[in-house]
Design a protein around this motif. Structure first.
Motif, mmCIF file in Angstrom:
data_model
loop_
_atom_site.group_PDB
_atom_site.id
_atom_site.type_symbol
_atom_site.label_atom_id
_atom_site.label_comp_id
_atom_site.label_asym_id
_atom_site.label_seq_id
_atom_site.Cartn_x
_atom_site.Cartn_y
_atom_site.Cartn_z
ATOM 1 N N VAL A 55 -100.846 -8.720 98.157
ATOM 2 C CA VAL A 55 -101.949 -9.093 97.078
ATOM 3 C C VAL A 55 -100.839 -9.170 96.082
ATOM 4 N N ALA A 56 -100.144 -9.375 94.982
ATOM 5 C CA ALA A 56 -99.353 -9.771 94.170
ATOM 6 C C ALA A 56 -99.344 -11.223 94.856
ATOM 7 N N ILE A 57 -98.695 -11.894 95.655
ATOM 8 C CA ILE A 57 -98.700 -12.963 96.151
ATOM 9 C C ILE A 57 -100.063 -13.870 96.046
ATOM 10 N N ALA A 58 -100.176 -13.515 96.523
ATOM 11 C CA ALA A 58 -101.786 -14.042 96.477
ATOM 12 C C ALA A 58 -102.592 -13.901 94.995
ATOM 13 N N VAL A 59 -102.601 -13.084 94.357
ATOM 14 C CA VAL A 59 -102.978 -13.272 92.776
ATOM 15 C C VAL A 59 -101.687 -14.280 92.629
ATOM 16 N N VAL A 60 -100.303 -14.636 92.652
ATOM 17 C CA VAL A 60 -100.263 -15.782 91.957
ATOM 18 C C VAL A 60 -100.190 -17.322 92.694
ATOM 19 N N ILE A 61 -100.464 -17.088 93.684
ATOM 20 C CA ILE A 61 -101.255 -18.737 93.831
ATOM 21 C C ILE A 61 -103.101 -19.104 93.709
ATOM 22 N N VAL A 62 -103.107 -17.842 93.639
ATOM 23 C CA VAL A 62 -104.498 -18.259 93.227
ATOM 24 C C VAL A 62 -104.322 -18.298 91.653
ATOM 25 N N ALA A 63 -103.725 -17.769 90.870
ATOM 26 C CA ALA A 63 -103.812 -18.772 89.567
ATOM 27 C C ALA A 63 -103.104 -19.640 89.599
ATOM 28 N N LEU A 64 -102.372 -20.728 89.898
ATOM 29 C CA LEU A 64 -101.871 -21.328 90.242
ATOM 30 C C LEU A 64 -102.778 -22.423 91.029
ATOM 31 N N GLY A 65 -103.724 -22.144 92.038
ATOM 32 C CA GLY A 65 -104.919 -22.766 92.294
ATOM 33 C C GLY A 65 -105.662 -23.080 91.206
ATOM 34 N N VAL A 66 -106.181 -22.349 90.756
ATOM 35 C CA VAL A 66 -106.926 -22.333 89.757
ATOM 36 C C VAL A 66 -106.773 -22.780 88.561
ATOM 37 N N LEU A 67 -105.489 -22.934 88.201
ATOM 38 C CA LEU A 67 -104.496 -23.994 86.858
ATOM 39 C C LEU A 67 -105.071 -25.884 87.557
ATOM 40 N N ALA A 68 -104.328 -25.278 88.668
ATOM 41 C CA ALA A 68 -104.398 -26.628 89.143
ATOM 42 C C ALA A 68 -106.085 -27.047 89.591
ATOM 43 N N ASN A 69 -106.932 -26.766 89.503
ATOM 44 C CA ASN A 69 -108.402 -27.219 89.577
ATOM 45 C C ASN A 69 -108.869 -27.522 88.322
ATOM 46 N N GLY A 70 -107.288 -27.544 87.107
ATOM 47 C CA GLY A 70 -108.006 -28.032 85.801
ATOM 48 C C GLY A 70 -109.017 -26.720 85.011
ATOM 49 N N ALA A 71 -108.619 -25.662 85.602
ATOM 50 C CA ALA A 71 -109.057 -24.353 84.352
ATOM 51 C C ALA A 71 -107.991 -23.866 83.171
ATOM 52 N N PRO A 72 -108.179 -24.292 81.955
ATOM 53 C CA PRO A 72 -107.372 -23.441 81.300
ATOM 54 C C PRO A 72 -107.128 -22.274 81.131
ATOM 55 N N ALA A 73 -105.241 -21.773 81.257
ATOM 56 C CA ALA A 73 -104.506 -20.932 81.189
ATOM 57 C C ALA A 73 -105.457 -19.886 80.459
ATOM 58 N N ALA A 74 -105.997 -19.832 79.437
ATOM 59 C CA ALA A 74 -106.501 -18.905 78.230
ATOM 60 C C ALA A 74 -107.606 -18.283 79.477
ATOM 61 N N SER A 75 -108.514 -19.138 79.981
ATOM 62 C CA SER A 75 -109.615 -18.843 81.461
ATOM 63 C C SER A 75 -108.860 -17.583 82.041
ATOM 64 N N VAL A 76 -108.086 -17.948 82.546
ATOM 65 C CA VAL A 76 -107.968 -18.108 83.602
ATOM 66 C C VAL A 76 -107.045 -16.530 83.430
ATOM 67 N N ALA A 77 -106.291 -16.182 82.176
ATOM 68 C CA ALA A 77 -105.626 -14.492 82.487
ATOM 69 C C ALA A 77 -106.961 -13.945 81.473
ATOM 70 N N LYS A 78 -107.930 -14.492 80.653
ATOM 71 C CA LYS A 78 -109.112 -13.343 81.079
ATOM 72 C C LYS A 78 -110.039 -12.708 81.571
ATOM 73 N N SER A 79 -109.888 -14.796 83.030
ATOM 74 C CA SER A 79 -110.707 -13.415 84.289
ATOM 75 C C SER A 79 -109.953 -12.628 84.781
#
Length: 495
Positions: A55-79
């Motif tokens: 699950v820890a690896i999944a968190v990192v992969i999803v966060a990187l994927g969402v960032l790669a999709n163009g989401a702002p880093a602040a929005s990813v952290a807040k979500s």
């Protein structure tokens, strides 16, 4: 799901006696399957990390994927932070599924019932089939109950001197509740989650609405799959069990299956009197029972039992009543508590992942969940959706061994794809349920509590469960595909 607890007092292994590498009573085909299962499990036991790592690896992969999709880093952290705390009620509810199932299974009346049940089979093969059937039936009530109940039944059968039962095959049979039917029963994490609007994230509720049990586990199509799996699994367990002189018994394996004491020490201080008196048990059961009766009388029993609060209080009240004395009940609860550690830390992380998947890349952009949904829609039709999703969920289930946690990952894009393809939403949940259980048959993660009780290693039973998987995989996928044509899509029902 979470790992059911292992009570060290239940398993008293002694130094192992040598067991022949080749069982002379096994056919060449089954011997090959067993050797493959042993090799697979040996690899998994060496290289398979704790579920938290996944699950820890999944968190990192999803966060990187969402960032790669163009989401702002602040929005990813807040979500991530908002999502982490969004399913605390559901997290605690799933923890109580484990506790409730355990305290019922180890209560004196249930232990006495197990001893009586152990006198029923007349042959070693019959005992293995009997364990398979009893374990799967108990899994329809609670997966937590199933693991403990099955392990204690195997030990009780092994104590019979007039019965030569293959202890490994019986252990594998006791695991079938988790590997075949649990997700089609009342403790199905995905079905429970979708039936309780308070347990759903706002984003998921907007996609799926509320899906009651009548549209998931109580569909006749779902019950048909459960019945077929029950019959097939019992038949395979019976037919594959070594018999006669070729059966490897608990004694041969060097496992001590003597009956353990469940006595509690008498009160030593005046202040301990109430801990040993049934007075408070009776009063608490009356109060809790009054609420449970009201819940079942004011609405359909299907609606009542689909409420996790009602379901859990029912099991806890039953456990309290069966233990009779508060002290005995508290001892059982304390032994079950270590099992919920994984739930408490992993489920919030899965909820955080679900939150990150829905973060749009900008005010008008699509989220990562939308992108996955579009991939599902583009690659599928309503007819192929059950097969594609079934295979996907089964593969992912081996790497994310948590029925409820994995559903939080899949549900946003799976149910959105079902909406767009006009697939019955309840059947989409059941496709997930039936397919998600398949990797349990070879995943040592879920075998650990059971093998701890029966005093074996996962490698000792996985050869038999691997044989079940070979039959279950094509059978389940075919049934999910064929029965989908008997259902009609309905739009989401909002609370």
């Amino acid at each position: 799901m979470a790992i059911a607890p292992v009570d060290p007092s239940l398993s008293k292994p002694v130094p192992s006696k040598p067991v022949p590498a080749t069982d002379p009573g096994t056919s060449p085909a089954s011997g090959t399957l067993e050797r493959l299962g042993i090799r697979f499990t040996a690899w998994a036991e060496r290289w398979f990390p704790d579920a938290f790592i996944f699950v820890a690896i999944a968190v990192v992969i999803v966060a990187l994927g969402v960032l790669a999709n163009g989401a702002p880093a602040a929005s990813v952290a807040k979500s991530f932070g908002d999502g982490f705390w969004s399913l605390i009620p559901f997290t605690m509810q799933m923890a109580f599924v484990t506790i409730g199932g355990y305290v019922v299974a180890v209560s004196p009346p249930v232990r006495a019932l197990i001893e009586r049940m152990a006198q029923v089979p007349r042959t070693g093969r019959g005992a293995v089939g009997f364990v398979a059937g009893a374990t799967m039936l108990s899994s329809f009530l609670s997966w937590g109950l199933s693991l403990i109940f099955g392990g204690l039944l195997v030990r009780a059968l092994a104590r019979r001197t007039d019965l030569r039962m293959d202890y490994r095959a019986a252990g594998a049979a006791a695991y079938l509740g988790l590997g075949a039917t649990w997700a089609l029963g009342l403790s199905s994490s995905a079905a429970q989650l979708q039936a309780n609007p308070a347990s759903l994230t706002k984003s998921l509720l907007a996609i799926s609405g509320v899906i009651p049990f009548s549209e998931t586990i109580f569909l006749w199509q779902s019950m048909l799959i459960a019945a077929i799996l029950f019959v097939v699994s019992v038949a395979i367990a019976y037919a594959s069990a070594p018999r006669g002189a070729t059966a490897v018994t608990a004694e041969t394996l060097g496992v001590d299956v003597s009956r353990e004491s469940t006595d509690i020490p008498p009160p030593r201080q005046p202040g301990e009197w109430l801990e040993h008196s049934p007075l408070l048990t009776i009063l608490l059961v009356v109060i809790a029972g009054g609420w449970i009766v009201q819940e079942f009388t004011r609405q359909s029993w299907i609606v009542a039992i689909s409420n996790l609060n009602t379901y859990n209080l029912l099991f806890l009240t039953l456990g309290l009543l069966l233990h009779w004395r508060p002290k005995r009940f508290l001892v059982a609860v304390s032994k079950s508590v270590p099992a919920i550690a994984g739930i408490l830390i992993q489920y919030p992380l899965y909820a955080a992942i679900s939150g990150m998947l829905t973060v749009p890349k900008n005010a008008a952009g699509a989220s990562a969940s939308d992108a996955i949904t579009h991939a599902f829609v583009n690659l599928n039709t309503a007819g192929t959706f059950p097969l594609t999703m079934g295979v996907y969920s089964a593969i992912l289930g081996f790497f994310v061994p948590s029925g409820g946690g994995k559903w939080l990952l899949e549900a946003p894009y799976v149910l959105q794809a079902a909406n767009e393809l006009k697939v019955h939403l309840g059947w989409a949940v059941m496709i997930y349920n039936a397919a998600e259980a398949l990797p349990n048959l070879i995943n040592p993660f879920w075998m650990l509590p059971l093998v701890g009780i029966i005093g074996l290693k996962a490698r000792d039973i996985v050869g038999f469960s691997f044989l079940q998987l070979i039959v279950h995989l094509p059978l389940v996928l075919f049934l999910l595909w064929a029965l989908a044509f008997t259902l009609t899509y309905h739009p989401p029902v909002m609370p």
